[in-house]
Structures are given as C-alpha cells and as structure tokens.
Motif scaffolding. Structure first.
Motif, PDB file in Angstrom:
ATOM      1  N   ASP A 260      12.010  -0.466   1.775  1.00 39.77           N
ATOM      2  CA  ASP A 260      10.897   0.487   1.837  1.00 39.77           C
ATOM      3  C   ASP A 260      10.111   0.489   0.528  1.00 39.77           C
ATOM      4  OD1 ASP A 260      11.939   2.920   0.070  1.00 39.77           O
ATOM      5  OD2 ASP A 260      13.612   2.284   1.321  1.00 39.77           O
ATOM      6  N   VAL A 275       3.878   4.632   3.837  1.00 38.15           N
ATOM      7  CA  VAL A 275       5.285   4.216   3.765  1.00 38.15           C
ATOM      8  C   VAL A 275       5.375   2.844   4.434  1.00 38.15           C
ATOM      9  CG1 VAL A 275       7.647   4.704   4.498  1.00 38.15           C
ATOM     10  CG2 VAL A 275       6.178   6.580   3.738  1.00 38.15           C
ATOM     11  N   ILE A 277       7.551  -0.410   5.520  1.00 39.88           N
ATOM     12  CA  ILE A 277       8.930  -0.784   5.824  1.00 39.88           C
ATOM     13  C   ILE A 277       8.992  -2.272   6.162  1.00 39.88           C
ATOM     14  CG2 ILE A 277      10.966  -0.280   7.235  1.00 39.88           C
ATOM     15  CD1 ILE A 277       9.997   2.082   5.509  1.00 39.88           C
ATOM     16  N   MET A 442      10.639   9.313   3.279  1.00 43.43           N
ATOM     17  CA  MET A 442      11.310   8.643   4.412  1.00 43.43           C
ATOM     18  C   MET A 442      11.515   9.617   5.580  1.00 43.43           C
ATOM     19  SD  MET A 442      11.402   5.615   3.337  1.00 43.43           S
ATOM     20  CE  MET A 442      10.215   5.767   2.005  1.00 43.43           C
ATOM     21  N   ALA A 445       8.193   9.892   7.376  1.00 38.58           N
ATOM     22  CA  ALA A 445       7.903   8.712   8.201  1.00 38.58           C
ATOM     23  C   ALA A 445       8.767   8.695   9.459  1.00 38.58           C
ATOM     24  CB  ALA A 445       8.132   7.440   7.382  1.00 38.58           C
ATOM     25  N   ASN A 446      10.039   9.002   9.306  1.00 42.43           N
ATOM     26  CA  ASN A 446      10.948   9.022  10.461  1.00 42.43           C
ATOM     27  C   ASN A 446      10.512  10.056  11.499  1.00 42.43           C
ATOM     28  OD1 ASN A 446      12.704   6.981   9.595  1.00 42.43           O
ATOM     29  ND2 ASN A 446      13.967   8.397   8.413  1.00 42.43           N
ATOM     30  N   THR A 543      13.276   3.697   8.786  1.00 37.41           N
ATOM     31  CA  THR A 543      12.928   3.238   7.437  1.00 37.41           C
ATOM     32  C   THR A 543      13.909   2.260   6.797  1.00 37.41           C
ATOM     33  OG1 THR A 543      13.952   5.265   6.583  1.00 37.41           O
ATOM     34  CG2 THR A 543      11.560   5.297   6.920  1.00 37.41           C
ATOM     35  N   SER A 544      14.983   1.869   7.493  1.00 37.29           N
ATOM     36  CA  SER A 544      15.948   0.935   6.883  1.00 37.29           C
ATOM     37  C   SER A 544      16.407  -0.151   7.858  1.00 37.29           C
ATOM     38  CB  SER A 544      17.166   1.706   6.360  1.00 37.29           C
ATOM     39  OG  SER A 544      16.797   2.555   5.306  1.00 37.29           O
ATOM     40  N   ASP A 551      17.305   1.308  13.442  1.00 38.92           N
ATOM     41  CA  ASP A 551      15.949   1.238  12.875  1.00 38.92           C
ATOM     42  C   ASP A 551      15.207   0.014  13.400  1.00 38.92           C
ATOM     43  OD1 ASP A 551      17.856   2.641  11.135  1.00 38.92           O
ATOM     44  OD2 ASP A 551      16.135   3.003   9.835  1.00 38.92           O
ATOM     45  N   HIS A 555      11.706  -0.072  15.560  1.00 34.78           N
ATOM     46  CA  HIS A 555      10.587  -0.931  15.152  1.00 34.78           C
ATOM     47  C   HIS A 555      10.066  -1.725  16.347  1.00 34.78           C
ATOM     48  CE1 HIS A 555      10.204  -1.330  10.591  1.00 34.78           C
ATOM     49  NE2 HIS A 555      10.978  -0.283  10.786  1.00 34.78           N
TER      50      HIS A 555
END
Length: 695
Positions: A260, A275, A277, A442, A445-446, A543-544, A551, A555
């Motif tokens: 990130d 943010v 990623i 984070m 964003a999540n 974010t990870s 995650d 995405h």
C-alpha cells in the motif's frame, strides 16, 4: 450435477431421501450416478447435508444442526464456532466432543438452547493430521505427548514403527482417528535433534503447524515466466497514470512486501486521499497455479526470524511490491473528504504509480512528533504532505470514535535479534502517529470498497465481527467491578466510552486486554453482518493482497464490475458457490497463523529467559486463576506463570466473585493489575513455560 441444485432439491423434499430416490427423481442413468455420489460427498464435506444412520440424506438446517470449527480447551471442553456469523457459539462439554480436536470442522447438535450447549455428532474435516511431541513410554507402549496444549487425546505410536526412545521430539502422522476415550494411532515421520537455538526450535514449530517449506515447482515455473525486471509501458493502457502524484509507502524498517502507498491533497472543501494498492490480480489470475497455491496458504505468516509468504518472493518482494522510485501497477481508491471527515465521493480505478520515497514509521514520527531537524531537512518536500496526513488522520479517528469504534492501543511484543538470530531483548513494540495514519487510511479504503460492492448487491467477502456474547460480558463486568472502577453493568454499546474513561489511568492496559478477551475473533464471510470492533456497518479487506487471499478476491470482484459495468447472473451464482468455502478456509488459516506467531514469540521468550533463572523482576498480574497468577514483567515484555504452590508466604484461596487470590493469614490480595515482585524459578524450553515464584 451442480451442488446447489441438488441441495435445493433435498431442502424442498421435506423428508430424508435415499440415494435411489434422488437418482430416480433426476432420471439419472447408471453412468451418471457416480457423479451424483461425488456431489453428495462434497455436500457432506461442506456440512450442508447430513447422512443419518439409515443412510438417508437430509439438509443440516432441517434437523437444527450447526456446522463450524471446534475450538478445544486443554481441560477437555470446547466451543463450536459456527460457519454462519449470525449463529452464536455452542459450548461442547468434555463428554460430547466425539473425539474432535482443535480446529476440526464439525457438525454439532444443539441440545440446550438457553445455555447454547450441544454435542458434536460428525467430524467433517480433520485439522490436525500431523503432530509434534515428546515420546514417552508406559510399559511396552510408546506414546506421544503433543506440544500443543489443546490436544488432550492420547496418541499411541503404531507397533513396529521406527525406533524411538523416551525424550525424543518427533513429527508423527495420525493414521487412525479412534472414537472418544480411545487413543489415536500415529506413525513417526521424523525424529528431531534437540534444538540448540531458538531458530532450530522455530523450525520444529513450522513442522508442528504444517507450514509449507517451499513453493511447488509448477508455481516457480509460472513466476519465472513473468517479466521480473520492470513494468512495461504497454501495461499502462487503460490505467490512470498517477506517477506525478507525491506518493509514499510507510512501513516498518524490516518490511519487504509493500502493498500500500498513499498520496494526499488539501482542497478548499477538505481533502483528497489516494490509497494505492498493489494490483496483484493483474499477475495472479483465477485458478492459475499461483492462485491455487495462494488460496491454500491464504495468508503470509510472520515469525520473528522469517516470513512464510503467501506469494513467491519474486512477486511479493519484487514485481507486486511498491518499491521506491519504481513504476508499479496499482488499484487506487480515491476518496474526497469534507473538512469534518465525511466521505463525499469515491472513485475506484486501475492505476500506475511511482513512489517518491520508502518511508518508515520511525522516520515519519521523527518528522511529525519529534520535529527532528535533520529528518525534516532530509524530507523537506514531503513534510507538508505528512502534516496533511496527520490532520486528516485525526479527523477520521475522532469520527470513528464517536460512532462507537473500539480504539485499542495495546502494546505488542517485538523481538530484537542479534546477528545469530538469537533474542537480545523482547520489548513493547512502539505504535506511533505514523502507524495511526496508515491504519486510518486503510480502514477508510476498506469501508469504501465494502459499501460500494454492498450497494451494488455484488457477492463479496466481508470482514465481519459479531457482538460479544452475554456470558462473556457478565464475566468481564464482574472482573472490572472488582477492580473498583465500575458500578453499573457494562454493555457492548458502552465499551468505547469505558475505554476512554480509563485512558491514562493505571487500569488502561488491563481493561483494554479484558475487553479484547471478551470479544469474538473477526473473520471472513459472504454475509455482511457488520464489524462490531470498528462500529462499521460494512467492512472488507482490500488493502493487503500480497499477504491476504481475501483481499485478492475482493480486488478481482471489484475490477470485474468496473470493467464490465455489471456482474452477470451466472457469475453471481458462481461467486455465491465458491465464496463461503474461501471465507471459511481463509478464516481458519488466519487463526492458524495467529497461533504459530504467538508460539514463535513464546519460543523466543523462553530461550531469552533460560539464562535468567534465579534473577528477580518487578511485574504486574495479568490474569488470576485458582491455580495461580499470570505475571508480565516490567523490564521485558514477557509473561510467565506463578503457581499457587510457589506462593509460600501464606495459604491462598481463589475468590471467583471478586476474581482474586487472597492469603488467609496476612490477607494479601492479588487481582488483575496488582504490582508484584517475582523470581524466575524455572524455564522449560520443551514446554515453552516460564515459572515464577514470589520474591
């Protein structure tokens, strides 16, 4: 035949069905019945149907059964944690475990609704297939004493197996799972040399938790086929080019997988926060060899002296990692906030970035908190950006607190290693303003991603966290009342206020730990039931993707929707079929990673303390039991146990109403938070235990 079609048919039948009845109903030919058997077996493994003693199939919910994971306690009892986050945990007494072991996926029948007490009636999947333990002997029989304390079954070594002797530490594979009250049978796979260093001890631990040693050749070949030197310009097509934005990563000193990065701009109306990623989904496609391996691993495991990554290092530390001053493919969440922290607009898009600097938490703290002249001079151009980040962080944090988010600021252990990999010290890991900045950004964003997908009614993996159960709250209230800092009963909705009340007092850390212990573990689910700890109605993990498989899934789902403008009915149905299993497996692997990380820290602690037997330390009581006290030292971030039998200055009794140990003669009282002076009496490398005595 699709599993969902078959499950729906069994549900609608209204009665248990035989294999023949199901086969006839679908008009299957003899050649097609093999596939039916396979589908029924899959549904049984998933815990969606049950086969009764007469061999008839019926849906689990029809007979009020609950599928979930068994959490075993060293005293024999345990809890079934249901797959569905809407279900409460089920207590399983020692006589009703059916021989289930910690982590097994089981079916339980609820027998006492008010007490939520039940019985395990089927074990769907064994979690423990291999164990590490010490060989012991009783007459002609050799057996294994597992290192894991929550495995309380007797494990007998198969007759005629390789020669072992009492005291050997072995890796064994369980070959026969017997019924309750009968021993398990195991065969020896490996005899370990007695560890001579913590590194060797942690190596044994990786076998104990069946952690992967290396990536399969097929995965390595695929990764080698990727261009690992740089991102080519042709890959910028259909991406927003953000390389001119002042972007930074902020991580720990030893981090290698940077997934990130952040950029910020202050406007007349508020802030714009970007943010960025790592776009792992660009390189790791659905059901590719790398994806299958990542799904199985589900998470990276971080140990004091090593990392066991979810993705091969060529991806996690190079091509996907947001390395400094290097073009990288990313997925950006662009959020527009008002001055009060209200999110007014959110944009999601594939992008390409190039970070200006690889910053550390320590460096950013020096700039923002310590106002270090040298650090400020070194990063002069970035200082205004960090100041804006700190300003927005404070606004978002306060806003989150007001809605009821639990703001724990609990210290964690940090192991400082010497050049040989031995522990030099074990200290409290410092969390500073830089940590909070990244944490808040984070979370924002999540939440933005979760709310967007939920609003579009798109299947997704949510990060859910249910409210604590009433018995845990009662237990918590009783202990805190005994500390003299609470008069009324504590409600979950008041947790965040109470945390603020005790902030800055001697009780702060203890109360935070007690509340944390009362909470359920967060997990993944295709059902959105909210996140209690964050007071969030809708939350996910986005974010990870380098280190967490859920995650990566989120995405892919978000990217597919953005590219096509919709998710087709067929695709939705497919996602609804696969997401529950991914959620269950990812949650399970996360818990496993947490367990092994805790154990690795404990290994470092016992090796560090083994030379300190006889030394005296100041400490604080962190837990009280009838058997004794858990004590954490002030000088080092280390806990040990002080048995009642080692408290020889008096005869101590446990008061379960006041949650304390009290001496009958001298009336000396020990409760949570009581300062105490102890001497290190014994350190057991084998049992990973530190035993104290009163000074």
């Amino acid at each position: 035949m699709k599993g969902e079609t078959l499950l729906e048919f069994i549900k609608k039948s209204g009665k248990p069905l035989s294999f023949k009845e199901i086969s006839d109903a679908f008009g299957l030919k003899a050649s097609e019945r093999k596939k039916l058997k396979h589908t029924l077996k899959e549904l049984l493994i998933q815990g969606k149907i049950l086969r009764n003693r007469k061999g008839l199939y019926l849906p689990v919910k029809e007979v009020k059964l609950i599928t979930g994971f068994f959490e075993a306690h060293r005293n024999g009892f345990g809890f079934v944690i249901p797959d569905s986050p809407k279900e409460k945990d089920v207590f399983i007494p020692p006589h009703a475990t059916m021989g289930a072991m910690h982590g097994d996926r089981v079916v339980a029948r609820l027998e006492q609704r008010r007490k939520r007490e039940g019985r395990i009636i089927r074990i769907l999947e064994r979690a423990v297939k291999r164990i590490v333990g010490e060989v012991e002997r009783s007459g002609p029989i050799f057996y294994i004493q597992p290192r894991k304390k929550n495995i309380n079954q007797q494990i007998v070594i198969a007759p005629g197996d390789i020669k072992v002797k009492p005291g050997d530490i072995v890796l064994a594979e369980i070959t026969t799972y017997q019924a309750i009250n009968k021993p398990l049978v195991a065969r020896i796979l490996k005899v370990f040399e007695k560890p001579k260093s913590p590194r060797e001890d942690i190596e044994i631990l990786t076998y104990e938790y069946e952690l992967p040693k290396k990536f399969p050749k097929e995965v390595v070949n695929v990764v080698e086929g990727l261009s690992l030197k740089s991102v080519s310009k042709r890959q910028f097509k259909n991406r927003v080019d953000l390389r001119e934005l002042p972007t930074v990563t902020i991580d720990g000193e030893n981090a290698k997988d940077f997934d990130d990065a952040v950029s910020i701009k202050k406007t007349k109306n508020g802030f714009i926060l970007w943010v960025h990623i790592a776009d792992v989904s660009h390189y790791v496609k659905w059901n590719s060899p790398v994806d299958v391996e990542a799904r199985q691993r589900a998470t990276s495991v971080y140990l004091p002296d090593r990392v066991i990554p979810m993705l091969p290092p060529a991806l996690s530390e190079n091509l996907c990692s947001l390395l400094p001053k290097t073009p990288r493919l990313t997925f950006t969440v662009e959020m527009h906030f008002s001055k009060s922290g209200e999110r007014k607009e959110t944009l999601f898009y594939p992008s390409v970035i190039q970070t200006i600097e690889r910053m550390t938490y320590t460096s950013v703290k020096k700039i923002l908190v310590d106002r270090d002249p040298e650090e400020i001079k070194k990063y002069k151009a970035l200082v205004p950006h960090f100041e804006k980040m700190a300003e927005l962080c404070e606004i978002l944090k306060n806003k989150r607190k007001k809605r009821g988010s639990l703001d724990f600021d609990l210290p964690e252990p940090e192991v400082l290693l010497d050049i040989k990999g031995d522990p030099q010290a074990i200290i409290k890991a410092e969390r500073n303003l830089a940590h909070f900045i990244i944490e808040e950004f984070m979370i924002a964003a999540n939440e933005a991603v979760a709310e967007f997908l939920y609003s579009k009614n798109i299947p997704c993996l949510y990060r859910v966290h249910e409210e604590p159960e009433s018995n845990k709250i009662q237990y918590l209230t009783r202990i805190i009342k005994n500390l003299g800092i609470l008069k009324e009963d504590l409600k979950p909705s008041e947790f965040h206020e109470f945390i603020e009340v005790v902030k800055g007092t001697p009780y702060e850390e203890i109360v935070n730990y007690l509340i944390l212990r009362s909470l359920k573990q967060a997990r993944y689910s295709p059902e959105n039931v909210g996140h209690f700890g964050l007071a969030s109605e809708c939350y996910t993990h986005f974010t990870s993707p380098i280190r967490r498989y859920p995650d990566l899934i989120v995405h892919r789902i978000l990217k597919e929707f953005l590219q096509k403008g919709k998710i087709s009915k067929e695709r939705k149905k497919k996602l609804e079929e696969i997401l529950p299993d991914i959620a269950i497996h990812s949650s399970r692997m996360e818990r496993k990673a947490d367990d092994v990380e805790r154990q690795s820290i404990q290994i470092m602690r016992v090796w560090f303390m083994k030379e300190k037997v006889g030394e005296e330390f100041d400490g604080k009581v962190t837990m009280v039991t009838p058997e004794g006290l858990r004590v954490r030292l002030e000088e080092y971030y280390i806990e040990g146990f002080l048995p009642v039998s080692y408290m020889t200055d008096d005869f101590y009794q446990f008061d379960d109403k006041r949650y304390c140990l009290t001496g009958l003669k001298r009336k000396r009282k020990f409760t949570i938070g009581t300062p105490i002076q102890v001497r290190v009496s014994k350190v057991s490398i084998e049992d990973r235990e530190i035993i104290f005595e009163l000074r």
